[in-house]
Design a protein around this motif. Structure first.
Motif, PDB file in Angstrom:
ATOM      1  N   LYS A   1      25.869 -81.064  13.786  1.00  0.00           N
ATOM      2  CA  LYS A   1      25.562 -80.599  12.430  1.00  0.00           C
ATOM      3  C   LYS A   1      26.790 -80.255  11.597  1.00  0.00           C
ATOM      4  O   LYS A   1      26.806 -80.458  10.393  1.00  0.00           O
ATOM      5  N   LEU A   2      27.819 -79.699  12.254  1.00  0.00           N
ATOM      6  CA  LEU A   2      28.966 -79.178  11.504  1.00  0.00           C
ATOM      7  C   LEU A   2      30.292 -79.829  11.887  1.00  0.00           C
ATOM      8  O   LEU A   2      31.250 -79.762  11.141  1.00  0.00           O
TER       9      LEU A   2
ATOM     10  N   ARG B   1      24.728 -79.028  19.517  1.00  0.00           N
ATOM     11  CA  ARG B   1      24.020 -78.847  18.241  1.00  0.00           C
ATOM     12  C   ARG B   1      25.003 -78.550  17.103  1.00  0.00           C
ATOM     13  O   ARG B   1      24.875 -79.101  16.006  1.00  0.00           O
ATOM     14  N   TRP B   2      25.974 -77.679  17.352  1.00  0.00           N
ATOM     15  CA  TRP B   2      26.949 -77.356  16.314  1.00  0.00           C
ATOM     16  C   TRP B   2      27.823 -78.566  15.964  1.00  0.00           C
ATOM     17  O   TRP B   2      28.105 -78.819  14.791  1.00  0.00           O
TER      18      TRP B   2
ATOM     19  N   LEU C   1      32.565 -75.631  15.971  1.00  0.00           N
ATOM     20  CA  LEU C   1      31.846 -74.388  16.231  1.00  0.00           C
ATOM     21  C   LEU C   1      32.066 -73.444  15.064  1.00  0.00           C
ATOM     22  O   LEU C   1      33.117 -73.466  14.430  1.00  0.00           O
ATOM     23  N   PRO C   2      31.078 -72.618  14.757  1.00  0.00           N
ATOM     24  CA  PRO C   2      31.249 -71.683  13.635  1.00  0.00           C
ATOM     25  C   PRO C   2      32.251 -70.588  13.967  1.00  0.00           C
ATOM     26  O   PRO C   2      32.554 -70.328  15.140  1.00  0.00           O
TER      27      PRO C   2
ATOM     28  N   THR D   1      30.030 -68.763  23.798  1.00  0.00           N
ATOM     29  CA  THR D   1      29.292 -69.785  23.051  1.00  0.00           C
ATOM     30  C   THR D   1      29.867 -71.164  23.324  1.00  0.00           C
ATOM     31  O   THR D   1      29.128 -72.124  23.518  1.00  0.00           O
TER      32      THR D   1
END
Length: 147
Positions: free
Chosen positions: A141-142, A137-138, A145-146, A128
């Protein structure tokens, strides 16, 4: 060995503590599990119901005349398979905080397995964190990384 491990759903609303005695798990390929998860199989850890303590109990869906499945109503994470009138239950391996510790020791429901999905180690693989558009994108938004 008796060890307490933890887990929960994707959004964190449902959390549990489970006491395990080994790292054995299994894959179920039956059509009921395929439909319940949307996958070709699901990894389960079987243990006594008495060895699971819920901080918040999952919602339950009676998926057949013989069993119900626990899930998070907020995020949809599948968490359990529980046969009616049985003292054992299955927790989804992916819902544990450290699923990598568990090792499959058997297949169940193999009348419905898709053999092409059993050993996919020969297929190309990517991480990923190496997918530039996904990372972008991550990060937007955040900021990370998740997990």
């Amino acid at each position: 060995m008796r060890e307490e491990v933890t887990g929960g759903c994707q959004c964190g609303h449902i959390r549990y503590r489970a006491t395990i005695t080994d790292d054995d798990a299994y894959l179920c390929h039956c059509r009921m599990c395929q439909r319940a998860t949307g996958g070709v199989s699901i990894a389960f850890k079987n243990l006594p119901k008495a060895d699971v303590v819920w901080d918040t109990k999952p919602e339950r869906y009676t998926s057949s005349p013989i069993a119900e499945r626990g899930f998070c109503a907020r995020c949809g994470t599948p968490l359990t398979y529980e046969a009616h009138d049985h003292d054992q239950m299955d927790l989804t391996v992916g819902s544990f905080d450290h699923p990598e510790r568990f090792k499959p020791v058997e297949h169940s429901g193999c009348e419905s397995w898709h053999r092409d999905w059993l050993d996919t180690s020969h297929l190309p693989a990517s991480r990923t964190d190496q997918n530039a558009s996904m990372v972008k994108r991550w990060m937007e938004k955040l900021g990370r990384l998740p997990d």
